[in-house]
Design an enzyme around this catalytic site. Structure first.
Site, PDB file in Angstrom:
ATOM      1  N   SER A  67       3.087  -2.181  10.514  1.00  0.00           N
ATOM      2  CA  SER A  67       4.682  -2.451  10.379  1.00  0.00           C
ATOM      3  C   SER A  67       5.112  -3.909  10.101  1.00  0.00           C
ATOM      4  CB  SER A  67       4.900  -1.970  11.948  1.00  0.00           C
ATOM      5  OG  SER A  67       4.408  -0.671  11.981  1.00  0.00           O
ATOM      6  N   LYS A  89       0.177   4.253  -0.230  1.00  0.00           N
ATOM      7  CA  LYS A  89      -0.554   5.201   0.179  1.00  0.00           C
ATOM      8  C   LYS A  89      -0.413   6.612  -0.504  1.00  0.00           C
ATOM      9  CE  LYS A  89       0.388   3.421   4.990  1.00  0.00           C
ATOM     10  NZ  LYS A  89       0.219   3.484   6.167  1.00  0.00           N
ATOM     11  N   ASN A 137       0.964  -0.872   0.029  1.00  0.00           N
ATOM     12  CA  ASN A 137       0.078  -0.088  -0.002  1.00  0.00           C
ATOM     13  C   ASN A 137       0.937   1.222   0.019  1.00  0.00           C
ATOM     14  OD1 ASN A 137      -1.880   2.084   0.576  1.00  0.00           O
ATOM     15  ND2 ASN A 137      -2.384   1.604   2.721  1.00  0.00           N
ATOM     16  N   GLU A 182      -5.594  -5.114  10.403  1.00  0.00           N
ATOM     17  CA  GLU A 182      -4.578  -4.060  10.441  1.00  0.00           C
ATOM     18  C   GLU A 182      -5.149  -3.483  11.746  1.00  0.00           C
ATOM     19  OE1 GLU A 182      -2.587  -3.134   6.830  1.00  0.00           O
ATOM     20  OE2 GLU A 182      -4.512  -1.513   6.953  1.00  0.00           O
ATOM     21  N   HIS A 235      -9.388   1.263   4.423  1.00  0.00           N
ATOM     22  CA  HIS A 235      -8.136   1.249   5.276  1.00  0.00           C
ATOM     23  C   HIS A 235      -8.442   2.278   6.221  1.00  0.00           C
ATOM     24  CE1 HIS A 235      -4.086   2.397   6.180  1.00  0.00           C
ATOM     25  NE2 HIS A 235      -3.687   1.336   5.631  1.00  0.00           N
ATOM     26  N   GLY A 238       2.303   2.149  10.710  1.00  0.00           N
ATOM     27  CA  GLY A 238       3.040   3.056  10.489  1.00  0.00           C
ATOM     28  C   GLY A 238       3.711   3.614  11.809  1.00  0.00           C
ATOM     29  N   GLU A 286      -6.884   4.730   7.649  1.00  0.00           N
ATOM     30  CA  GLU A 286      -6.703   6.044   7.417  1.00  0.00           C
ATOM     31  C   GLU A 286      -7.965   6.620   6.795  1.00  0.00           C
ATOM     32  OE1 GLU A 286      -2.951   5.493   5.254  1.00  0.00           O
ATOM     33  OE2 GLU A 286      -2.041   4.895   7.184  1.00  0.00           O
TER      34      GLU A 286
HETATM   35  C1  PEP Z   1      -0.786   0.015   5.641  1.00  0.00           C
HETATM   36  O1  PEP Z   1      -0.866   0.986   5.280  1.00  0.00           O
HETATM   37  O2  PEP Z   1      -1.849  -0.727   5.373  1.00  0.00           O
HETATM   38  C2  PEP Z   1       0.198  -0.428   6.566  1.00  0.00           C
HETATM   39  C3  PEP Z   1       0.091  -1.666   7.516  1.00  0.00           C
HETATM   40  O3  PEP Z   1       1.143   0.334   7.003  1.00  0.00           O
HETATM   41  P1  PEP Z   1       2.769   0.308   7.592  1.00  0.00           P
HETATM   42  O4  PEP Z   1       3.099  -1.151   7.139  1.00  0.00           O
HETATM   43  O5  PEP Z   1       3.723   1.267   7.345  1.00  0.00           O
HETATM   44  O6  PEP Z   1       2.463  -0.178   8.980  1.00  0.00           O
END
Ligand code: PEP
Length: 251
Positions: free
Chosen positions: A212, A11, A9, A166, A94, A172, A96
């Site tokens: 992460s 982003k 992803n 998630e 997501h 992040g 976000e």
């Molecule tokens: C994500 O954006 O779905 C995500 C898991 O980000 P990160 O791996 O940076 O935590």
């Protein structure tokens, strides 16, 4: 056996020139992957990414899709537009989007229905905040989000969908859920899918972990029986890191 799926992803990162550089470096590094490999890129990169990924085994995805077919929806992007540009996957709901753009279980559901109607493979994101985990609400939150997302979706369509678990507190932040936490919650999510759709859909559905995930923790997470891959944010922005994750998931 469920085939693992590793999806990046990106982003709101990577201009077209940067997209070209990253995919040109990535493609040869993942050419022997046996898992599904997807890059979910910004809208402006989709057509270019689709062109660059031809013949590489990497599929291209979007990060959102409108519930409407077309019309007065400023800032949204339609299924037809994504299809023509070359997207095959789409991330929906997501955290976000939920946190900053007012996405709710109802809008996630409408977007999921539209994506399925148009033959995309949706990646539906669910997960709890830190307060919710600390308050013992993880299972309830995931159940509500899964039930809300799949409202009115048939078993046949559900079977085509990927879920990404998630935990919001791990996205992040550099904090990963432990292998056991991720496995346990994904197992619980699978039990919710089982109660909605029965054994065949639940046992066949791919449920990823996201939060992460990186080159250091991928092996431990992928060794867990319930975890069918990853949705990768930060670590998908560097070809070497993402390729390492893809190749680990291919073992
Ligand atoms: C994500 O954006 O779905 C995500 C898991 O980000 P990160 O791996 O940076 O935590």
């Amino acid at each position: 056996m469920r085939k693992p799926i590793i999806a990046g992803n990106w982003k709101m990162n990577k201009t077209a020139a940067e997209c070209r550089a990253l995919l040109t470096e990535l493609a040869p590094k993942v050419k022997n992957a046996t898992c599904d490999v997807v890059v979910c890129v910004p809208f402006t990169d989709i057509a270019l990414a689709a062109e660059l990924c031809k013949g590489t085994g990497i599929a291209v995805g979007a990060q959102n899709i409108a519930w409407a077919e077309s019309g007065a929806f400023t800032g949204e992007i339609s299924a037809a537009m994504l299809k023509e540009a070359g997207a095959q996957y789409v991330i929906i709901g997501h955290s976000e989007r939920r946190q900053y753009f007012g996405e709710t279980d109802a809008t996630v559901n409408s977007r999921l229905v539209r994506a399925l109607e148009h033959g995309f493979t949706p990646i539906v994101c669910v997960g709890e905040t830190l307060d919710e985990r600390e308050g013992g609400k993880t299972e309830n939150v995931c159940k509500t989000q899964v039930e809300g997302a799949f409202k009115g979706v048939s078993a046949d369509d559900a079977a085509k969908t990927v879920i990404a678990y998630e935990p919001v507190w791990a996205i992040g932040t550099g904090k990963t859920a432990t292998d056991d936490q991720a496995d346990e919650t994904i197992g619980y999510i699978r039990s919710v899918v089982r109660s909605l759709y029965g054994d065949a859909v639940a046992d066949g559905m791919r449920i990823q972990y996201g939060g992460s995930m990186n080159a250091k923790n991928v092996e431990g997470l992928m060794a867990k029986p319930q975890i069918d891959g990853g949705l990768i944010g930060g670590a998908s922005l560097k070809a070497e890191d993402f390729a390492y994750i893809v190749n680990s998931a291919s073992k």
